[in-house]
Design a protein around this motif. Structure first.
Motif, PDB file in Angstrom:
ATOM      1  N   ARG A  48      37.691  30.478  26.758  1.00  0.00           N
ATOM      2  CA  ARG A  48      37.832  30.082  28.158  1.00  0.00           C
ATOM      3  C   ARG A  48      36.487  29.853  28.838  1.00  0.00           C
ATOM      4  O   ARG A  48      36.426  29.273  29.921  1.00  0.00           O
ATOM      5  CB  ARG A  48      38.597  31.156  28.947  1.00  0.00           C
ATOM      6  N   ILE A  49      35.399  30.315  28.208  1.00  0.00           N
ATOM      7  CA  ILE A  49      34.097  30.298  28.872  1.00  0.00           C
ATOM      8  C   ILE A  49      33.693  28.877  29.259  1.00  0.00           C
ATOM      9  O   ILE A  49      33.109  28.654  30.313  1.00  0.00           O
ATOM     10  CB  ILE A  49      33.016  30.927  27.966  1.00  0.00           C
ATOM     11  N   MET A  50      34.026  27.891  28.435  1.00  0.00           N
ATOM     12  CA  MET A  50      33.583  26.528  28.713  1.00  0.00           C
ATOM     13  C   MET A  50      34.223  25.946  29.974  1.00  0.00           C
ATOM     14  O   MET A  50      33.666  25.035  30.591  1.00  0.00           O
ATOM     15  CB  MET A  50      33.869  25.616  27.512  1.00  0.00           C
ATOM     16  N   VAL A  51      35.381  26.474  30.396  1.00  0.00           N
ATOM     17  CA  VAL A  51      36.038  25.962  31.601  1.00  0.00           C
ATOM     18  C   VAL A  51      35.973  26.955  32.761  1.00  0.00           C
ATOM     19  O   VAL A  51      36.351  26.619  33.881  1.00  0.00           O
ATOM     20  CB  VAL A  51      37.519  25.596  31.323  1.00  0.00           C
ATOM     21  N   ASP A  52      35.493  28.166  32.514  1.00  0.00           N
ATOM     22  CA  ASP A  52      35.398  29.179  33.562  1.00  0.00           C
ATOM     23  C   ASP A  52      34.254  28.859  34.524  1.00  0.00           C
ATOM     24  O   ASP A  52      33.181  28.391  34.105  1.00  0.00           O
ATOM     25  CB  ASP A  52      35.148  30.562  32.957  1.00  0.00           C
ATOM     26  N   ARG A  53      34.478  29.146  35.776  1.00  0.00           N
ATOM     27  CA  ARG A  53      33.393  29.122  36.755  1.00  0.00           C
ATOM     28  C   ARG A  53      32.787  30.520  36.834  1.00  0.00           C
ATOM     29  O   ARG A  53      33.446  31.510  36.515  1.00  0.00           O
ATOM     30  CB  ARG A  53      33.929  28.689  38.121  1.00  0.00           C
ATOM     31  N   ILE A  54      31.562  30.584  37.275  1.00  0.00           N
ATOM     32  CA  ILE A  54      30.892  31.886  37.360  1.00  0.00           C
ATOM     33  C   ILE A  54      31.648  32.811  38.296  1.00  0.00           C
ATOM     34  O   ILE A  54      31.736  34.022  38.069  1.00  0.00           O
ATOM     35  CB  ILE A  54      29.419  31.713  37.793  1.00  0.00           C
ATOM     36  N   SER A  55      32.273  32.250  39.339  1.00  0.00           N
ATOM     37  CA  SER A  55      33.062  33.065  40.270  1.00  0.00           C
ATOM     38  C   SER A  55      34.320  33.610  39.606  1.00  0.00           C
ATOM     39  O   SER A  55      34.776  34.707  39.921  1.00  0.00           O
ATOM     40  CB  SER A  55      33.436  32.243  41.506  1.00  0.00           C
ATOM     41  N   ASP A  56      34.904  32.830  38.659  1.00  0.00           N
ATOM     42  CA  ASP A  56      36.091  33.292  37.931  1.00  0.00           C
ATOM     43  C   ASP A  56      35.762  34.527  37.092  1.00  0.00           C
ATOM     44  O   ASP A  56      36.484  35.525  37.097  1.00  0.00           O
ATOM     45  CB  ASP A  56      36.628  32.193  36.996  1.00  0.00           C
ATOM     46  N   ILE A  57      34.663  34.450  36.362  1.00  0.00           N
ATOM     47  CA  ILE A  57      34.266  35.560  35.497  1.00  0.00           C
ATOM     48  C   ILE A  57      33.920  36.783  36.335  1.00  0.00           C
ATOM     49  O   ILE A  57      34.299  37.910  36.003  1.00  0.00           O
ATOM     50  CB  ILE A  57      33.076  35.153  34.609  1.00  0.00           C
ATOM     51  N   ALA A  58      33.199  36.547  37.447  1.00  0.00           N
ATOM     52  CA  ALA A  58      32.828  37.668  38.327  1.00  0.00           C
ATOM     53  C   ALA A  58      34.069  38.368  38.862  1.00  0.00           C
ATOM     54  O   ALA A  58      34.127  39.600  38.913  1.00  0.00           O
ATOM     55  CB  ALA A  58      31.956  37.150  39.473  1.00  0.00           C
ATOM     56  N   ARG A  59      35.083  37.581  39.248  1.00  0.00           N
ATOM     57  CA  ARG A  59      36.317  38.175  39.774  1.00  0.00           C
ATOM     58  C   ARG A  59      37.045  38.964  38.690  1.00  0.00           C
ATOM     59  O   ARG A  59      37.511  40.082  38.929  1.00  0.00           O
ATOM     60  CB  ARG A  59      37.225  37.076  40.331  1.00  0.00           C
ATOM     61  N   GLU A  60      37.147  38.396  37.508  1.00  0.00           N
ATOM     62  CA  GLU A  60      37.842  39.077  36.411  1.00  0.00           C
ATOM     63  C   GLU A  60      37.135  40.372  36.016  1.00  0.00           C
ATOM     64  O   GLU A  60      37.777  41.358  35.663  1.00  0.00           O
ATOM     65  CB  GLU A  60      37.941  38.148  35.195  1.00  0.00           C
ATOM     66  N   CYS A  61      35.803  40.357  36.067  1.00  0.00           N
ATOM     67  CA  CYS A  61      35.022  41.525  35.639  1.00  0.00           C
ATOM     68  C   CYS A  61      34.718  42.485  36.790  1.00  0.00           C
ATOM     69  O   CYS A  61      34.122  43.543  36.567  1.00  0.00           O
ATOM     70  CB  CYS A  61      33.708  41.062  35.014  1.00  0.00           C
ATOM     71  N   GLU A  62      35.114  42.086  38.017  1.00  0.00           N
ATOM     72  CA  GLU A  62      34.857  42.893  39.208  1.00  0.00           C
ATOM     73  C   GLU A  62      33.368  43.183  39.370  1.00  0.00           C
ATOM     74  O   GLU A  62      32.944  44.327  39.588  1.00  0.00           O
ATOM     75  CB  GLU A  62      35.667  44.198  39.159  1.00  0.00           C
TER      76      GLU A  62
END
Length: 298
Positions: A48-62
């Motif tokens: 999923r990393i190639m389509v994830d935005r940095i904000s998406d990852i930050a939200r998922e990882c809190e």
């Protein structure tokens, strides 16, 4: 003469995405708590990393987006975009079901003008389950699966533990394995009695532990008891970075699809059913030994 301070680590940029994931795994224990969350996400959701935005990852990882930048720099990149390019290069010619699902969910959420119907939401749940099943079929480690079957076949007693959402999977696996002549024990922890239910575990027994992030402390406690008494361990979890993975005699990885932050159990249940079928085949169980008698009252 005072020597100049050395950097905490001198990461070397990997040649490809898989090289980066191996480096993350090797360096995991040295990472700060927030970066460990990001590392776990990277391991679980690499496609999923190639389509994830940095904000998406930050939200998922809190975590704050700046933590994603620090994580990227820790492993030799100038920032998240450079690290993401590595995954885009790896997955450009391979559009996965998870990527397709992620893009579809984003479109649905972004479309404020059209309210989703109950049927639309139901189909998204189905699609999330399907994406997890497709990923399981693609990523199943045949050697690890055969090792898991060996452990079940050769065990004297089998103890199965899973808490909270994993409890349903543990109970289902116990139900299946009870169709063999093995002595099967469901560790339910009723009344907080995990230690008492694990008291009789011995060498030549098998503890099957099912746990996903954030990883049940009760499950880890049962694993420690089992290993203290010399039992083998079969771990079903979501990443090699799981704290349970290091205690595994055999390790089966499964990553579920999620729908609006709710994770499916379909792929995990399928994996457990496949494990039972492989065990039944090895034990040469007859069909009539597995099916309930015709006059059995359900």
């Amino acid at each position: 003469m005072n020597q100049p301070a050395q950097p905490e680590s001198v990461p070397v940029e990997p040649l490809d995405a898989q090289g980066l994931l191996r480096l993350i795994t090797a360096d995991f224990e040295t990472l700060p708590r927030q970066l460990k969350r990001i590392a776990t996400y990277m391991s679980q959701q690499s496609d999923r990393i190639m389509v994830d935005r940095i904000s998406d990852i930050a939200r998922e990882c809190e975590v704050h987006p700046s933590a994603i930048v620090r994580f990227s720099q820790r492993f030799g990149f100038s920032g998240f975009s450079e690290m993401q390019a590595l995954f885009r290069e790896a997955y450009t010619h391979k559009t996965t079901p998870v990527q397709n699902y992620q893009q579809r969910i984003r479109t649905m959420i972004a479309n404020k003008s059209q309210k989703a119907s109950g049927g639309d939401l139901a189909r998204e749940c189905v699609n999330a389950s399907r994406s997890g099943l497709d990923r399981l079929a693609e990523e199943l480690d045949d050697e690890a699966f055969d090792k898991a079957v060996d452990l079940v076949v050769n065990a004297d007693n089998i103890y199965v533990v899973g808490v909270r959402r994993s409890f349903a999977v543990a109970d289902y696996l116990v139900y299946n394995l009870q169709h063999t002549n093995k002595r099967i024990h469901l560790i339910s922890g009723l009344g907080g009695s995990y230690r008492e239910q694990m008291r009789s575990v011995r060498a030549n027994d098998l503890v099957i532990a099912i746990s996903f992030t954030p990883y049940g402390k009760e499950t880890q406690h049962c694993l420690r008891i089992g290993q203290h008494h010399g039992a083998k361990t079969l771990i079903i979890t979501d990443t090699q970075l799981s704290p349970l993975a290091k205690r595994a005699s055999a390790l089966l990885l499964v990553n579920e699809g999620s729908s609006f932050a709710f994770r499916s159990l379909s792929a995990t249940l399928c994996l457990c059913q496949a494990l039972f079928i492989a065990v039944a085949y090895r034990l040469e169980l007859k069909v009539d030994e597995i099916q309930e008698p015709a006059d059995f009252d359900d």
